[in-house]
Scaffold this motif. Structure first.
Motif, mmCIF file in Angstrom:
data_model
loop_
_atom_site.group_PDB
_atom_site.id
_atom_site.type_symbol
_atom_site.label_atom_id
_atom_site.label_comp_id
_atom_site.label_asym_id
_atom_site.label_seq_id
_atom_site.Cartn_x
_atom_site.Cartn_y
_atom_site.Cartn_z
ATOM 1 N N THR A 146 -4.237 31.422 69.513
ATOM 2 C CA THR A 146 -5.685 31.590 69.691
ATOM 3 C C THR A 146 -6.408 32.080 68.445
ATOM 4 O OG1 THR A 146 -5.387 33.827 70.489
ATOM 5 C CG2 THR A 146 -5.467 32.093 72.148
ATOM 6 N N ALA A 147 -5.694 32.412 67.393
ATOM 7 C CA ALA A 147 -6.386 32.960 66.231
ATOM 8 C C ALA A 147 -6.343 31.987 65.067
ATOM 9 C CB ALA A 147 -5.760 34.290 65.827
ATOM 10 N N SER A 148 -7.202 32.248 64.098
ATOM 11 C CA SER A 148 -7.220 31.418 62.909
ATOM 12 C C SER A 148 -5.950 31.634 62.091
ATOM 13 C CB SER A 148 -8.427 31.789 62.056
ATOM 14 O OG SER A 148 -9.589 31.535 62.775
ATOM 15 N N ALA A 149 -5.636 30.652 61.282
ATOM 16 C CA ALA A 149 -4.426 30.745 60.475
ATOM 17 C C ALA A 149 -4.658 31.639 59.267
ATOM 18 C CB ALA A 149 -4.016 29.355 60.034
ATOM 19 N N VAL A 150 -3.543 32.098 58.683
ATOM 20 C CA VAL A 150 -3.584 32.865 57.442
ATOM 21 C C VAL A 150 -2.851 32.041 56.394
ATOM 22 C CG1 VAL A 150 -2.756 34.956 56.309
ATOM 23 C CG2 VAL A 150 -3.704 35.080 58.613
ATOM 24 N N HIS A 151 -3.366 32.031 55.172
ATOM 25 C CA HIS A 151 -2.836 31.120 54.152
ATOM 26 C C HIS A 151 -2.335 31.844 52.926
ATOM 27 C CE1 HIS A 151 -5.697 28.928 56.644
ATOM 28 N NE2 HIS A 151 -4.871 27.915 56.495
ATOM 29 N N ALA A 152 -1.433 31.137 52.222
ATOM 30 C CA ALA A 152 -0.933 31.667 50.958
ATOM 31 C C ALA A 152 -2.049 31.610 49.929
ATOM 32 C CB ALA A 152 0.262 30.849 50.496
ATOM 33 N N THR A 153 -2.208 32.687 49.155
ATOM 34 C CA THR A 153 -3.256 32.692 48.148
ATOM 35 C C THR A 153 -2.691 32.537 46.738
ATOM 36 O OG1 THR A 153 -3.196 35.091 48.127
ATOM 37 C CG2 THR A 153 -4.826 34.074 49.554
ATOM 38 N N VAL A 154 -1.374 32.438 46.632
ATOM 39 C CA VAL A 154 -0.730 31.987 45.390
ATOM 40 C C VAL A 154 0.388 31.036 45.814
ATOM 41 C CG1 VAL A 154 -1.186 34.030 43.965
ATOM 42 C CG2 VAL A 154 0.897 33.925 45.333
ATOM 43 N N ALA A 155 0.791 30.177 44.900
ATOM 44 C CA ALA A 155 1.943 29.318 45.172
ATOM 45 C C ALA A 155 3.186 30.026 44.664
ATOM 46 C CB ALA A 155 1.778 27.974 44.482
ATOM 47 N N GLY A 156 4.268 29.915 45.422
ATOM 48 C CA GLY A 156 5.484 30.606 44.988
ATOM 49 C C GLY A 156 6.470 30.677 46.119
ATOM 50 N N ALA A 161 4.558 34.869 43.135
ATOM 51 C CA ALA A 161 4.055 33.649 42.496
ATOM 52 C C ALA A 161 5.155 33.035 41.636
ATOM 53 C CB ALA A 161 2.839 33.972 41.642
ATOM 54 N N ALA A 162 5.267 31.729 41.696
ATOM 55 C CA ALA A 162 6.262 31.029 40.882
ATOM 56 C C ALA A 162 5.850 29.581 40.755
ATOM 57 C CB ALA A 162 7.651 31.135 41.533
ATOM 58 N N GLY A 163 6.228 28.987 39.658
ATOM 59 C CA GLY A 163 6.008 27.558 39.468
ATOM 60 C C GLY A 163 4.542 27.213 39.304
ATOM 61 N N PRO A 164 4.245 25.908 39.318
ATOM 62 C CA PRO A 164 2.855 25.482 39.153
ATOM 63 C C PRO A 164 2.028 25.854 40.375
ATOM 64 C CG PRO A 164 4.282 23.611 39.671
ATOM 65 C CD PRO A 164 5.190 24.791 39.492
ATOM 66 N N GLN A 165 0.782 26.208 40.132
ATOM 67 C CA GLN A 165 -0.085 26.637 41.230
ATOM 68 C C GLN A 165 -0.726 25.413 41.883
ATOM 69 O OE1 GLN A 165 -0.530 30.055 42.316
ATOM 70 N NE2 GLN A 165 1.379 30.047 41.167
ATOM 71 N N ASP A 166 0.070 24.710 42.679
ATOM 72 C CA ASP A 166 -0.417 23.480 43.308
ATOM 73 C C ASP A 166 -1.019 23.775 44.669
ATOM 74 O OD1 ASP A 166 0.350 21.910 41.237
ATOM 75 O OD2 ASP A 166 2.369 21.552 42.060
ATOM 76 N N TRP A 167 -2.138 23.118 44.948
ATOM 77 C CA TRP A 167 -2.780 23.267 46.246
ATOM 78 C C TRP A 167 -2.131 22.325 47.262
ATOM 79 C CZ3 TRP A 167 -6.522 26.424 48.149
ATOM 80 C CH2 TRP A 167 -7.199 27.232 47.226
ATOM 81 N N ILE A 168 -2.286 22.657 48.521
ATOM 82 C CA ILE A 168 -1.945 21.704 49.556
ATOM 83 C C ILE A 168 -2.977 20.576 49.534
ATOM 84 C CG2 ILE A 168 -0.745 23.274 51.122
ATOM 85 C CD1 ILE A 168 -3.557 23.397 52.607
ATOM 86 N N GLU A 169 -2.719 19.563 50.294
ATOM 87 C CA GLU A 169 -3.630 18.430 50.322
ATOM 88 C C GLU A 169 -4.928 18.829 51.039
ATOM 89 O OE1 GLU A 169 -3.439 13.924 51.979
ATOM 90 O OE2 GLU A 169 -1.536 14.975 51.641
ATOM 91 N N ALA A 170 -6.043 18.457 50.435
ATOM 92 C CA ALA A 170 -7.335 18.800 51.042
ATOM 93 C C ALA A 170 -7.608 17.940 52.260
ATOM 94 C CB ALA A 170 -8.444 18.613 50.012
ATOM 95 N N LYS A 171 -8.241 18.524 53.248
ATOM 96 C CA LYS A 171 -8.560 17.792 54.477
ATOM 97 C C LYS A 171 -10.065 17.836 54.664
ATOM 98 C CE LYS A 171 -6.963 19.089 58.567
ATOM 99 N NZ LYS A 171 -6.039 19.804 59.460
ATOM 100 N N VAL A 172 -10.745 16.872 54.067
ATOM 101 C CA VAL A 172 -12.207 16.908 54.081
ATOM 102 C C VAL A 172 -12.737 16.176 55.311
ATOM 103 C CG1 VAL A 172 -14.288 16.410 52.765
ATOM 104 C CG2 VAL A 172 -12.156 16.930 51.580
ATOM 105 N N LEU A 173 -13.645 16.837 56.000
ATOM 106 C CA LEU A 173 -14.276 16.223 57.170
ATOM 107 C C LEU A 173 -15.389 15.293 56.719
ATOM 108 C CD1 LEU A 173 -14.740 19.044 59.797
ATOM 109 C CD2 LEU A 173 -13.221 17.085 59.949
ATOM 110 N N GLY A 174 -15.766 14.392 57.598
ATOM 111 C CA GLY A 174 -16.855 13.475 57.283
ATOM 112 C C GLY A 174 -18.208 14.119 57.480
ATOM 113 N N ILE A 175 -19.153 13.340 57.828
ATOM 114 C CA ILE A 175 -20.515 13.840 58.013
ATOM 115 C C ILE A 175 -20.559 14.738 59.249
ATOM 116 C CG2 ILE A 175 -22.915 13.126 58.427
ATOM 117 C CD1 ILE A 175 -21.951 10.438 57.027
#
Lengths: 462, 331
Positions: free
Chosen positions: A65-75, A98-112
């Motif tokens: 029921t709650a929002s997710a929590v995300h990693a704020t550095v890659a590692g 933190a380790a390695g390249p700071q790569d983002w997950i894939e963006a999930k952009v909504l439409g209009i």
């Protein structure tokens, strides 16, 4: 911050300073510690295990029921366990190295926006970690009755939480587009009947143009503690006093401009929020600066990047100078609600002491909510909560003015906080919403109106 | 579940922790408030030394040293650190001494100090816990124990000091002989009386300083003076022949001394503005009542002690209504 001196007695007249335009961005930390629960509430279930590799923005914990929590550095996930929250209470958290390249997950952009369904929009928001109270239908079935109440008034606070901070103002100036995006989404989610109030500091009202359209923009005083959240909610609701902790139950949603704007940015970019602005003051800084760092960054990292050299006996405060929390550990993380970080050298601050109260009554005359503080605090000190509430302790907004004016330097804020926490425990134990604490039978019913009140925004003190 | 980091696992400088607010107000301490009272008492102390010479110096020395000594002694007995730093013992001693006649024997001041500190303060738990003004407890005790040394006659003795000491005190003269007094000496203080009470202007000067520093709550002295002026005015209207006007009532005797320095003791006075008015007006009315109807010429000691006793009740009666209303009654 200023005060007016009258014959040696300074009347606290604390004003928010002008918004410094520049936000300094600092290097990402090597390690973050992210709390996955609010104090006193069950933790979210970790979605990762120790040793797992995580990308930037990857969900690391979630519940039904709650929002997710995300990693704020890659590692790599270094640890999952109990840590100390900003206020010293224990919370569950996840530590990422933190380790390695700071790569983002894939963006999930909504439409209009107009063409997006309720479920898509809300589940995207929840997935992005925005603390959205509007949930997808599947999630709603699992939520309690209190969380399901319709929201009729949304209050977005663009004034600072405390004097000396300059965080929220950035979302009214540079970050305005994020806020506007967010307001459009909120308007869609809340429906036409809901009232959206944007509270801005008086000084910034003139700079805000027509682009806010149907949003009701209300100027609020920059005088502390009249701009305290408890007071703002009470004014928006048209009641004398209320508890921010009960806002949701009464159909009110109270959020900072930052929280709203960053949710808007998340939605636009399709990436979860990692950023946090923080006003840092003290130490080698002649002027306070506002820096952008990531959630979970240890305060040691922020201070090191700004050239601080914290000495033995210094006081490091997360939050503002009035009711921020002094930290015992420089590894304490930056969290969503910490807008400030201040370092005071030993000797800058007079120590609080266990001196006897001399009954001078200054606390009582300075109290913005008219508590007989001297007596209430003494009752709270000795655990006589009923008597403390008789003297008004339940109305405390924890502004700290009483302790500020106390000649005996008693830790009045601490005692009053104790009384307030006890009262909030009652609110928690009122699990069925019956209006009465299960343990002590103290009434707990909220006093918020059940529908928006258009005429209610009035300045009750001037 | 393991802890992410126990405190000992995080090396770093030891930090000071404290609840908020983290903003210092350097100049504001209990000690500073007590020092303010001592500063405010300087004018009347100077007048008393000018009038009564070494008698005044002796009484003040006995009072201040006596109270400090007993305070220290009782702290030792209770195993507490020395409380002399907050200067409250010195304030009690000085007020006690200034409330005594110049002719009081040395043991009167000493016994008064013992009772003021011991019975007036320490038995209740020390500074801040006492119900009654310690100096007034000591003063009331010696008044009962040594009536000869503190009665009206004790003021009027042929001593080696100035001629003033052979006069009756103004209030005694008014009460017993029906004599009025010229106003100017009452204001300046060139009359007989207890050490500190003679000079109305000295009391005003120190009192206004105290109120401006906000060490004393201005509502209390104003309430006392207003009530005394009103009742004194009525009395004057009822018996104009006596020649004892409102100003005589205010400037004669210990009314101003009590209003500014005794009744304003924060510990034994109410907390809320409304309570302060009740307390001040109550003392003023009580003083006037005692002056008019009791056997004593003066009534400040009794009036202050009476209203001290009522202070917890006044505080309870004047609990402000918190914003948003009180906690609803329990079911």
């Amino acid at each position: 911050m200023s005060s007016r001196r009258v014959f040696g007695f300074s009347k606290p007249r604390v004003r928010t300073q002008a918004c410094p335009c520049e936000v300094r961005r600092i290097a990402p930390p090597e390690r973050v510690r992210i709390p996955i629960a609010l104090p006193g509430q069950p933790p979210l279930a970790p979605a990762v295990a120790v040793g797992d590799a995580v990308k930037l923005g990857q969900a690391i914990a979630a519940t039904a029921t709650a929002s997710a929590v995300h990693a704020t550095v890659a590692g790599r996930v270094a640890n999952i366990g109990v840590m100390h929250g900003t206020d010293g209470r224990e919370v569950h958290g996840i530590e990422i190295q933190a380790a390695g390249p700071q790569d983002w997950i894939e963006a999930k952009v909504l439409g209009i926006l107009e063409r997006t369904s309720w479920d898509d929009l809300t589940s995207t928001l929840v997935g992005l970690g925005a603390a959205s109270p509007w949930k997808p239908k599947a999630m709603q079935e699992r939520m309690g009755p209190g969380e399901l109440r319709p929201i009729h008034t949304i209050v977005i606070v663009g004034s600072e939480r405390e004097p000396g901070l300059a965080v929220q103002c950035h979302y009214l100036t540079e970050g305005r587009q994020d806020l506007l995006d967010s307001l459009a989404v909120i308007r869609t989610l809340a429906g036409e009947g809901a009232r959206i109030l944007l509270l801005v500091p008086e000084a910034m009202r003139a700079g805000l143009g027509e682009e806010f359209g149907a949003i009701e923009v209300q100027p609020v005083t920059d005088r502390y503690p009249d701009n305290h959240w408890q007071r703002l909610l009470a004014r928006a609701a048209g009641v004398g006093h209320t508890n921010v902790a009960r806002a949701r139950e009464g159909g009110f949603l109270l959020m900072s401009a930052e929280e709203a704007a960053l949710a808007g940015r998340s939605l636009r970019e399709g990436l979860p929020r990692t950023a946090k602005l923080l006003t840092v003051a003290g130490g080698p800084l002649a002027e306070p600066v506002t820096v952008e760092t990531v959630l979970g960054a240890p305060i040691e990292h922020v201070l090191r990047e700004l050239g601080f050299d914290v000495q033995e006996g210094d006081r490091v405060i997360l939050g503002g100078l009035w009711h921020g929390h002094a930290q015992f550990d420089l590894q304490a993380p930056v969290t969503r609600t910490t807008d400030g970080l201040q370092v005071l050298s030993a000797g800058d601050v007079a120590r609080l002491e266990e001196n006897p109260c001399i009954n001078c009554g200054r606390c009582t005359s300075v109290c913005p909510v008219r508590i007989q503080v001297a007596v209430a605090a003494r009752y709270a000190e000795f655990g006589l909560m009923d008597e403390a509430y008789d003297r008004g302790a339940h109305a405390c907004i924890e502004c700290g003015l009483c302790a500020h004016v106390c000649p005996a330097r008693r830790p009045l804020l601490q005692y009053m906080r104790f009384a307030v926490l006890k009262h909030e425990d009652c609110l928690v134990r009122d699990s069925e919403g019956s209006g009465e604490c299960l343990d002590c039978k103290l009434p707990t019913a909220h006093d918020l109106p059940s529908a928006p009140r258009a005429e209610s925004w009035t300045d009750d003190r001037s | 579940m393991s802890g992410i980091a126990a405190p000992e696992a995080s090396p770093g400088p030891r930090l000071e922790v404290s609840p908020g607010p983290h903003i210092a107000r350097a100049g504001l301490t209990t000690r500073r408030m007590m020092l303010d009272v001592l500063i405010a008492l300087a004018p009347v102390t100077a007048v008393s030394i000018y009038l009564f010479r070494w008698h005044a110096i002796l009484q003040i020395a006995i009072g201040v040293l006596g109270c400090s000594l007993f305070e220290l002694l009782f702290a030792r007995m209770r195993g507490r650190p020395s409380p002399l730093g907050d200067l409250s013992a010195a304030v009690t001693g000085l007020i006690l001494a200034l409330s005594l006649p110049w002719s009081a024997p040395w043991y009167v001041g000493l016994v008064g100090s013992l009772v003021a500190v011991g019975i007036g303060k320490v038995v209740f738990g020390g500074l801040g816990q006492n119900i009654f003004n310690p100096a007034m407890v000591g003063r009331a005790f010696v008044m009962v124990c040594f009536p000869a040394a503190l009665g009206a006659a004790a003021y009027q003795m042929a001593g080696d000091g100035a001629a003033i000491v052979t006069q009756a005190t103004p209030l005694t003269a008014a009460k017993q002989l029906g004599q009025s007094a010229p106003l100017w000496p009452l204001l300046v203080g060139t009359v007989n009386g207890s050490l500190g009470e003679t000079s109305a202007l000295g009391c005003l000067l120190g009192g206004i300083y105290l109120c401006l520093r906000r060490t004393a709550a201005w509502r209390i002295p104003l309430g006392i003076i207003a009530a005394a002026a009103l009742l004194g005015g009525i009395q004057n209207l009822a018996a104009p022949a006596a020649g004892w006007t409102v100003l005589h009532h205010l400037a004669g005797g210990a009314l101003l001394f009590g209003a500014f320095f005794i009744a304003t003791d924060p510990v034994t006075s109410p907390l809320t503005p409304r309570g302060m008015w009740i307390y001040g007006i109550g003392i003023g009315a009580m003083v006037m009542f005692l002056r008019a109807y009791s056997g004593y010429p003066e009534g400040v000691v009794a009036a202050v002690l009476l209203l001290n006793g009522a202070t917890p009740l006044i505080d309870r009666f004047t609990i402000p209504r918190p914003v948003g209303g009180p906690v609803p009654a329990r079911r």
